[in-house]
Design an enzyme around this catalytic site. Sequence first.
Site, PDB file in Angstrom:
ATOM      1  CE1 TYR A  11      -3.433   2.761   0.908  1.00 39.92           C
ATOM      2  CE2 TYR A  11      -2.657   2.692   3.183  1.00 39.92           C
ATOM      3  CZ  TYR A  11      -3.463   3.258   2.198  1.00 39.92           C
ATOM      4  OH  TYR A  11      -4.287   4.311   2.525  1.00 39.92           O
ATOM      5  CG  ASP A  31       6.852  -6.862  -1.597  1.00 36.65           C
ATOM      6  OD1 ASP A  31       6.375  -5.799  -1.160  1.00 36.65           O
ATOM      7  OD2 ASP A  31       6.413  -7.988  -1.258  1.00 36.65           O
ATOM      8  CG  ASP A  74      11.147 -13.976   2.458  1.00 37.70           C
ATOM      9  OD1 ASP A  74      11.306 -13.221   3.440  1.00 37.70           O
ATOM     10  OD2 ASP A  74      10.325 -14.903   2.434  1.00 37.70           O
ATOM     11  CE1 TYR A 181       2.879  -4.098  12.320  1.00 37.14           C
ATOM     12  CE2 TYR A 181       1.229  -2.895  13.581  1.00 37.14           C
ATOM     13  CZ  TYR A 181       2.245  -2.911  12.643  1.00 37.14           C
ATOM     14  OH  TYR A 181       2.649  -1.736  12.058  1.00 37.14           O
ATOM     15  CG  HIS A 182       0.632  -2.296  17.483  1.00 35.62           C
ATOM     16  ND1 HIS A 182      -0.618  -2.849  17.291  1.00 35.62           N
ATOM     17  CD2 HIS A 182       0.623  -1.128  16.788  1.00 35.62           C
ATOM     18  CE1 HIS A 182      -1.341  -2.047  16.525  1.00 35.62           C
ATOM     19  NE2 HIS A 182      -0.626  -0.996  16.203  1.00 35.62           N
ATOM     20  CB  VAL A 211      -1.759   5.216   6.186  1.00 34.32           C
ATOM     21  CG1 VAL A 211      -1.728   5.945   4.844  1.00 34.32           C
ATOM     22  CG2 VAL A 211      -0.386   5.235   6.843  1.00 34.32           C
ATOM     23  CG  LEU A 239     -11.066   7.694   7.056  1.00 38.58           C
ATOM     24  CD1 LEU A 239     -12.196   8.283   7.889  1.00 38.58           C
ATOM     25  CD2 LEU A 239     -10.161   8.796   6.554  1.00 38.58           C
ATOM     26  CG  ASN A 240      -8.415   3.647   3.780  1.00 37.60           C
ATOM     27  OD1 ASN A 240      -8.597   4.862   3.797  1.00 37.60           O
ATOM     28  ND2 ASN A 240      -7.271   3.115   3.391  1.00 37.60           N
TER      29      ASN A 240
HETATM   30  P1  NAD Z   1       1.347  -3.757   3.070  1.00 40.80           P
HETATM   31  O1  NAD Z   1       0.987  -5.070   3.672  1.00 40.80           O
HETATM   32  O2  NAD Z   1       0.458  -3.190   2.041  1.00 40.80           O
HETATM   33  O3  NAD Z   1       2.834  -3.827   2.455  1.00 40.80           O
HETATM   34  C1  NAD Z   1       3.895  -4.500   3.078  1.00 40.80           C
HETATM   35  C2  NAD Z   1       4.712  -5.185   1.986  1.00 40.80           C
HETATM   36  O4  NAD Z   1       5.833  -5.838   2.582  1.00 40.80           O
HETATM   37  C3  NAD Z   1       3.905  -6.260   1.250  1.00 40.80           C
HETATM   38  O5  NAD Z   1       3.938  -6.032  -0.140  1.00 40.80           O
HETATM   39  C4  NAD Z   1       4.610  -7.570   1.612  1.00 40.80           C
HETATM   40  O6  NAD Z   1       4.598  -8.517   0.562  1.00 40.80           O
HETATM   41  C5  NAD Z   1       6.007  -7.105   1.956  1.00 40.80           C
HETATM   42  N1  NAD Z   1       6.702  -7.990   2.901  1.00 40.80           N
HETATM   43  C6  NAD Z   1       6.255  -8.431   4.099  1.00 40.80           C
HETATM   44  N2  NAD Z   1       7.183  -9.232   4.649  1.00 40.80           N
HETATM   45  C7  NAD Z   1       8.232  -9.283   3.784  1.00 40.80           C
HETATM   46  C8  NAD Z   1       9.479  -9.943   3.801  1.00 40.80           C
HETATM   47  N3  NAD Z   1       9.840 -10.753   4.791  1.00 40.80           N
HETATM   48  N4  NAD Z   1      10.329  -9.743   2.759  1.00 40.80           N
HETATM   49  C9  NAD Z   1       9.985  -8.959   1.721  1.00 40.80           C
HETATM   50  N5  NAD Z   1       8.795  -8.337   1.637  1.00 40.80           N
HETATM   51  C10 NAD Z   1       7.933  -8.496   2.670  1.00 40.80           C
HETATM   52  O7  NAD Z   1       1.551  -2.733   4.282  1.00 40.80           O
HETATM   53  P2  NAD Z   1       1.590  -1.136   4.256  1.00 40.80           P
HETATM   54  O8  NAD Z   1       0.279  -0.637   4.722  1.00 40.80           O
HETATM   55  O9  NAD Z   1       2.162  -0.651   2.982  1.00 40.80           O
HETATM   56  O10 NAD Z   1       2.618  -0.874   5.448  1.00 40.80           O
HETATM   57  C11 NAD Z   1       4.002  -0.725   5.166  1.00 40.80           C
HETATM   58  C12 NAD Z   1       4.751  -0.487   6.466  1.00 40.80           C
HETATM   59  O11 NAD Z   1       4.260   0.683   7.105  1.00 40.80           O
HETATM   60  C13 NAD Z   1       4.630  -1.618   7.480  1.00 40.80           C
HETATM   61  O12 NAD Z   1       5.869  -1.821   8.104  1.00 40.80           O
HETATM   62  C14 NAD Z   1       3.618  -1.098   8.474  1.00 40.80           C
HETATM   63  O13 NAD Z   1       3.826  -1.651   9.740  1.00 40.80           O
HETATM   64  C15 NAD Z   1       3.901   0.393   8.442  1.00 40.80           C
HETATM   65  N6  NAD Z   1       2.713   1.180   8.821  1.00 40.80           N
HETATM   66  C16 NAD Z   1       1.572   1.111   8.072  1.00 40.80           C
HETATM   67  C17 NAD Z   1       0.459   1.865   8.429  1.00 40.80           C
HETATM   68  C18 NAD Z   1      -0.845   1.802   7.674  1.00 40.80           C
HETATM   69  O14 NAD Z   1      -1.833   2.399   8.154  1.00 40.80           O
HETATM   70  N7  NAD Z   1      -0.914   1.156   6.511  1.00 40.80           N
HETATM   71  C19 NAD Z   1       0.541   2.708   9.549  1.00 40.80           C
HETATM   72  C20 NAD Z   1       1.715   2.761  10.299  1.00 40.80           C
HETATM   73  C21 NAD Z   1       2.810   1.995   9.912  1.00 40.80           C
HETATM   74  N1  USQ Z   2     -11.483   0.316  14.740  1.00 39.06           N
HETATM   75  C1  USQ Z   2     -12.850   0.469  14.841  1.00 39.06           C
HETATM   76  N2  USQ Z   2     -13.625  -0.069  13.871  1.00 39.06           N
HETATM   77  C2  USQ Z   2     -13.106  -0.730  12.796  1.00 39.06           C
HETATM   78  C3  USQ Z   2     -11.704  -0.864  12.694  1.00 39.06           C
HETATM   79  C4  USQ Z   2     -10.930  -0.336  13.693  1.00 39.06           C
HETATM   80  O1  USQ Z   2     -13.361   1.069  15.789  1.00 39.06           O
HETATM   81  O2  USQ Z   2     -13.876  -1.185  11.945  1.00 39.06           O
HETATM   82  C5  USQ Z   2     -10.610   0.909  15.772  1.00 39.06           C
HETATM   83  C6  USQ Z   2      -9.669  -0.072  16.443  1.00 39.06           C
HETATM   84  O3  USQ Z   2     -10.285  -0.701  17.534  1.00 39.06           O
HETATM   85  C7  USQ Z   2      -8.505   0.836  16.827  1.00 39.06           C
HETATM   86  C8  USQ Z   2      -8.503   1.918  15.770  1.00 39.06           C
HETATM   87  O4  USQ Z   2      -9.776   1.848  15.116  1.00 39.06           O
HETATM   88  O5  USQ Z   2      -8.749   1.443  18.057  1.00 39.06           O
HETATM   89  C9  USQ Z   2      -7.422   1.778  14.722  1.00 39.06           C
HETATM   90  O6  USQ Z   2      -7.535   0.495  14.115  1.00 39.06           O
HETATM   91  P1  USQ Z   2      -6.924   0.207  12.667  1.00 39.06           P
HETATM   92  O7  USQ Z   2      -7.297  -1.177  12.284  1.00 39.06           O
HETATM   93  O8  USQ Z   2      -7.261   1.316  11.740  1.00 39.06           O
HETATM   94  O9  USQ Z   2      -5.363   0.382  12.960  1.00 39.06           O
HETATM   95  P2  USQ Z   2      -4.332  -0.561  13.712  1.00 39.06           P
HETATM   96  O10 USQ Z   2      -4.838  -1.911  13.962  1.00 39.06           O
HETATM   97  O11 USQ Z   2      -3.794   0.209  14.881  1.00 39.06           O
HETATM   98  O12 USQ Z   2      -3.185  -0.714  12.625  1.00 39.06           O
HETATM   99  C10 USQ Z   2      -2.975   0.227  11.561  1.00 39.06           C
HETATM  100  C11 USQ Z   2      -2.044  -0.448  10.567  1.00 39.06           C
HETATM  101  C12 USQ Z   2      -0.711  -0.745  11.259  1.00 39.06           C
HETATM  102  C13 USQ Z   2      -0.155   0.536  11.867  1.00 39.06           C
HETATM  103  C14 USQ Z   2      -1.160   1.208  12.796  1.00 39.06           C
HETATM  104  C15 USQ Z   2      -0.717   2.595  13.231  1.00 39.06           C
HETATM  105  O13 USQ Z   2      -2.628  -1.652  10.072  1.00 39.06           O
HETATM  106  O14 USQ Z   2       0.192  -1.290  10.305  1.00 39.06           O
HETATM  107  O15 USQ Z   2       1.017   0.254  12.587  1.00 39.06           O
HETATM  108  O16 USQ Z   2      -2.395   1.410  12.064  1.00 39.06           O
HETATM  109  S1  USQ Z   2      -1.145   2.919  14.915  1.00 39.06           S
HETATM  110  O17 USQ Z   2      -2.578   2.687  15.088  1.00 39.06           O
HETATM  111  O18 USQ Z   2      -0.786   4.298  15.173  1.00 39.06           O
HETATM  112  O19 USQ Z   2      -0.394   1.986  15.718  1.00 39.06           O
END
Ligand code: NAD
Ligand code: USQ
Length: 409
Positions: A11, A31, A74, A181-182, A211, A239-240
């Site tokens: 993403y 990736d 990988d 995860y966290h 995001v 939000l999405n």
């Molecule tokens: P995503 O799942 O869309 O993308 C992650 C990518 O990493 C995938 O394409 C997956 O194939 C690749 N991947 C996973 N493990 C791998 C490995 N061992 N070797 C090579 N490739 C590997 O996730 P995203 O939403 O793009 O998130 C990217 C990063 O940002 C993550 O580290 C996530 O924790 C962090 N992050 C995301 C959000 C969010 O809201 N999407 C928020 C905060 C932090």
């Molecule tokens: N939530 C709802 N309803 C839903 C989905 C989620 O109330 O349908 C709530 C959850 O309980 C949580 C909050 O919304 O309190 C955020 O949940 P989320 O699924 O949007 O986000 P989260 O699980 O925390 O994970 C996402 C990403 C992760 C990133 C993290 C940033 O998937 O990769 O690390 O956001 S943060 O939240 O700042 O840790």
Amino acid sequence: MRVIVLGADGYLGWPTAMHLSMKGHDVIAADSLIRRRWDVLCGTESLVRIAGMKRRVARWKAISGKQITWERLDLRSLPDTTALIAQYRPDVVIHFAEQRSAPYSMISGPHAVETQVNNVVGTLNLLFALRESAADCHLVKLGTMGEYGTPNIDIEEGFIEISHNGRKDRLPYPKQPGSFYHLSKVHDSHNIMFTCRAWGLRATDLNQGVVYGSGTPETDLDSDLRTRFDYDDIWGTVLNRFCAQAAVDYPLTVYGTGGQTRGFIDIRDTVRCVELAALNPPERGEYRVFNQFTEQFSVGELALRVQAARTAHGLETSIEHLPNPRTEMEAHYYNAKHQRLLDLGLQPHSLEDSLIDRVIGLVERHKKRIKPHLFAPRVDWRFGGRGDIKAPAASRRTVPTAPSISTRS
Ligand code: NAD
Ligand code: USQ
């Protein structure tokens, strides 16, 4: 700069790779493609159809005239990771490549183990590869605001000044993560900080908030350049999900009271933040943390904003408070600092400006592909570790345990 983007099929990784390429940097996109496999296993699917990586880079070259080099890798393989870093000797590595779903990590014991092995071992392998062949390289690592949890004091950017028994120190901010995860991100942070101290590596940990959004100016250029948009219970961020639910008249699924507050960021600001961090590297041996979000909202407030945006267009939206499947505080203090990226020049987009055009608009265009059976939460934190979840009715495949490690090809 020569930049390797790890997790470039994801993403955030794909838009970042294009953004940096557009700015004239030499980009290598790597990736393992495991996320596409996890989607199949969970019965989930991006709302927006996404092209494969070979097609994406070919289309990018045709449209922009710029080259992105694609490498399947990988990170769990130390020899392959070492070979990639030795081959390209990058100035910057941007590391997105992790299992990033909190619910996925809470499905069962094997899913928690898979998450932590993938994330912690992958990052460790990368750190060893950098020490071996590119010790001067700047590692930009995606962390998460969720590392801090929801303490009853202000959240600082990575470190806090402490006075204790008459002495003072600047120490890592306490971590209270809310899922396996966290927790994996916390373990990564410790390993990265240690290798900066022990080996003199340089790193920026970007503690990013949740995001939202559909893409960036580069993903908007062509349908083959789009990035994924998740709205299901495992991968969809809040939000999405709300925007997808509203589009098909499904009640917005607020978990619990909705008082839980998080930092949020538009995907266009994500790519800019990563660029700003890369352009302004830390010193050798320095480990620094930027909190990467632009606004904070409670989940209930977000639901009301989506409802209000639609009401302005004459559309009805209902909100439902579900029993919270997660273990998290629903009423708490939250005030997180996020100054350092602003100091580097970030000009944030606001949710107010983005919601209608960038999220609701995109969802409306693709709403025929929404599968409402993917909305209901399947993973309960309290029952985590007891077994597998089933894919929802329309696609009944069991989510299996950790897949085997594939090698670079
Ligand atoms: P995503 O799942 O869309 O993308 C992650 C990518 O990493 C995938 O394409 C997956 O194939 C690749 N991947 C996973 N493990 C791998 C490995 N061992 N070797 C090579 N490739 C590997 O996730 P995203 O939403 O793009 O998130 C990217 C990063 O940002 C993550 O580290 C996530 O924790 C962090 N992050 C995301 C959000 C969010 O809201 N999407 C928020 C905060 C932090
Ligand atoms: N939530 C709802 N309803 C839903 C989905 C989620 O109330 O349908 C709530 C959850 O309980 C949580 C909050 O919304 O309190 C955020 O949940 P989320 O699924 O949007 O986000 P989260 O699980 O925390 O994970 C996402 C990403 C992760 C990133 C993290 C940033 O998937 O990769 O690390 O956001 S943060 O939240 O700042 O840790």
